[in-house]
Design a protein around this motif. Structure first.
Motif, PDB file in Angstrom:
ATOM      1  N   LEU A  93      10.667   4.130   0.372  1.00  0.00           N
ATOM      2  CA  LEU A  93       9.945   2.825   0.974  1.00  0.00           C
ATOM      3  C   LEU A  93      10.323   1.443   0.165  1.00  0.00           C
ATOM      4  O   LEU A  93      10.387   0.680   1.055  1.00  0.00           O
ATOM      5  N   GLN A  97      11.230  -1.582   3.198  1.00  0.00           N
ATOM      6  CA  GLN A  97       9.953  -2.879   3.125  1.00  0.00           C
ATOM      7  C   GLN A  97      11.932  -4.187   2.780  1.00  0.00           C
ATOM      8  O   GLN A  97      11.979  -4.979   3.860  1.00  0.00           O
ATOM      9  N   ALA A 270      -1.163   3.250  -2.374  1.00  0.00           N
ATOM     10  CA  ALA A 270      -0.852   2.382  -1.245  1.00  0.00           C
ATOM     11  C   ALA A 270      -0.796   2.863  -0.273  1.00  0.00           C
ATOM     12  O   ALA A 270      -0.857   2.057   0.282  1.00  0.00           O
ATOM     13  N   HIS A 271      -0.150   4.355  -0.083  1.00  0.00           N
ATOM     14  CA  HIS A 271       0.896   4.801   0.682  1.00  0.00           C
ATOM     15  C   HIS A 271      -0.460   5.092   1.929  1.00  0.00           C
ATOM     16  O   HIS A 271      -1.126   5.011   3.242  1.00  0.00           O
ATOM     17  N   PRO A 274      -2.006   0.735   3.118  1.00  0.00           N
ATOM     18  CA  PRO A 274      -1.406  -0.358   2.437  1.00  0.00           C
ATOM     19  C   PRO A 274      -1.642  -1.591   2.541  1.00  0.00           C
ATOM     20  O   PRO A 274      -1.019  -2.329   1.651  1.00  0.00           O
ATOM     21  N   SER A 275      -3.148  -2.228   3.205  1.00  0.00           N
ATOM     22  CA  SER A 275      -3.646  -2.868   3.082  1.00  0.00           C
ATOM     23  C   SER A 275      -4.539  -3.210   2.050  1.00  0.00           C
ATOM     24  O   SER A 275      -5.137  -4.309   1.435  1.00  0.00           O
ATOM     25  N   PRO A 279      -0.736  -3.762  -2.854  1.00  0.00           N
ATOM     26  CA  PRO A 279       0.840  -4.713  -2.913  1.00  0.00           C
ATOM     27  C   PRO A 279       0.248  -6.125  -2.662  1.00  0.00           C
ATOM     28  O   PRO A 279      -0.195  -6.335  -2.053  1.00  0.00           O
ATOM     29  N   ALA A 285       3.618  -3.285   2.217  1.00  0.00           N
ATOM     30  CA  ALA A 285       2.648  -3.603   2.989  1.00  0.00           C
ATOM     31  C   ALA A 285       3.000  -2.989   4.582  1.00  0.00           C
ATOM     32  O   ALA A 285       3.122  -1.799   5.011  1.00  0.00           O
ATOM     33  N   LEU A 288       4.825   0.059   3.811  1.00  0.00           N
ATOM     34  CA  LEU A 288       4.205   0.960   3.456  1.00  0.00           C
ATOM     35  C   LEU A 288       3.084   1.822   4.632  1.00  0.00           C
ATOM     36  O   LEU A 288       3.408   3.055   4.962  1.00  0.00           O
ATOM     37  N   ARG A 289       3.235   1.461   5.543  1.00  0.00           N
ATOM     38  CA  ARG A 289       2.720   1.759   6.641  1.00  0.00           C
ATOM     39  C   ARG A 289       3.687   2.523   7.668  1.00  0.00           C
ATOM     40  O   ARG A 289       4.229   3.114   8.314  1.00  0.00           O
ATOM     41  N   ARG A 292       4.975   6.365   6.987  1.00  0.00           N
ATOM     42  CA  ARG A 292       4.128   7.221   7.348  1.00  0.00           C
ATOM     43  C   ARG A 292       4.113   7.638   8.878  1.00  0.00           C
ATOM     44  O   ARG A 292       4.019   8.386   9.094  1.00  0.00           O
TER      45      ARG A 292
END
Length: 369
Positions: A93, A97, A270-271, A274-275, A279, A285, A288-289, A292
């Motif tokens: 993650l 980021q 949070a995963h 994500p929105s 976060p 955010a 986090l998307r 996946r």
């Protein structure tokens, strides 16, 4: 360094579309049971001194604790547990980021991050290769085992410090072209952590803390023993012999995270969304998307799918994302299913060496919901 816009160079992308949001679960639970009953059964199935199964379903949390040992003075679900290799989901993650924010590119050669004066060379090992276990590096450095022998039963990683991990990588002669083979590597993810720290001129604790832990509000998560929360005591395979707190030497990014079950659920939630409100940073955010999205497939018929940070397996209704981890005396399982808005964090204070009922129980619980 100038960021490159291709997100994961050298890794064959398996998906580029939008990810669906987590959906409320409308499916009945297995055998008509309730969430507390399923978690109680899972706790009872694990023969360990301390066991915690914490589940978030449609935003509602249920936690069940138990174990064969004497209950500690602090409630089991408030202790902080070593999660071992599940720490790699935090590192993945973080890389996402840094990439989403434009701080660096996953296509950067790791050796150049560690030594800017070093030429990249042909087919370099990139940050993307390291996080997806396609770097060609072995599970551990060649000289690791000899150095670990004196503390093999207490802290085998403690004798392999940061500088040695970096030097071993920079000196190593390559056996195969990066990106040509998947091979799980603690070594590779350890190198990744040092490369990210070097590229951002930030110590690992500060980098992960500032970019991931604090934005997600994970106040019960640290990288070292001690602190504001009490640490759980691990046990060897016999379930009775205690183990000392883990010291990981230069392998922090591969296995140093220790966290409370509530923090682990916050991380997983949070995963799922994500929105959502967790976060504090828009680029987190996006990250986090990003973690996946599948980035490679391997195995017979390419049935095994991996994202930047997670293993992804199919269920009857949608994908399940998961990662497990183990230290000398503790184990952890993290998983989530966006198709039913459900996340599971499970921990225990025993290292299973042969018949691993813990991982099988946690995996089966989440996959079967």
């Amino acid at each position: 360094m100038t960021p490159r816009r291709e997100p994961w160079p050298g890794v064959p992308l398996g998906f580029t579309g939008e990810l669906p949001p987590a959906r409320p679960s409308t499916r009945p639970l297995p055998d008509g049971g309730t969430v507390p009953e399923l978690l109680d059964d899972a706790v009872d199935a694990v023969d360990a001194p301390d066991v915690v199964f914490a589940l978030s379903r449609d935003g509602h949390r249920t936690v069940r604790c138990g174990g064969t040992g004497t209950p500690p003075s602090v409630p089991r679900d408030r202790l902080r547990y070593e999660i071992g290799s599940a720490s790699k989901t935090f590192t993945g993650l973080l890389l996402a980021q840094l990439t989403e924010s434009g701080t660096l590119s996953a296509g950067e050669p790791a050796a150049v991050c560690l030594d800017p004066a070093r030429p990249a060379g042909r087919d370099p090992v990139t940050l993307a290769h390291l996080v997806t276990h396609t770097s060609g590096l072995p599970a551990l450095p060649a000289d690791f085992f000899l150095r670990a022998l004196p503390t093999w039963h207490t802290n085998p990683y403690a004798g392999y410090p940061d500088r040695r991990v970096v030097d071993a990588f920079l000196r190593r002669r390559r056996d195969r072209r990066p990106g040509s083979r998947w091979h799980y590597s603690n070594y590779g993810v350890a190198v990744l952590g040092h490369a990210l720290s070097a590229a951002t001129a930030t110590p690992w604790d500060d980098l992960l803390g500032g970019r991931v832990l604090r934005p997600l509000g994970l106040s019960g998560t640290t990288l070292r023993p001690g602190g504001p929360a009490d640490d759980a005591t691990g046990h060897r395979a016999d379930g009775t012999t205690p183990t000392p707190p883990l010291t990981v030497g230069g392998f922090q990014s591969a296995g140093a995270v220790r966290a409370t079950p509530p923090d682990l659920l916050t991380f997983l939630e949070a995963h799922l969304e994500p929105s959502g409100p967790a976060p504090a940073d828009a680029t987190l955010a996006d990250a986090l998307r990003a973690v996946r999205r599948p980035v490679l497939r391997r195995g017979w018929g390419h049935r095994h799918v991996h994202t930047v940070a997670w293993f992804q397996h199919p269920t009857g209704h949608g994908p399940m994302y998961f990662h497990s981890g183990a230290t000398l005396g503790q184990q952890a399982f993290l998983g989530f299913r966006p198709d039913i808005g459900t996340a599971l964090a499970a921990v225990c204070t025993r290292r299973f060496r042969t018949r691993d009922t813990f991982v099988a129980t946690a995996y089966g619980l989440l996959a079967g919901m």
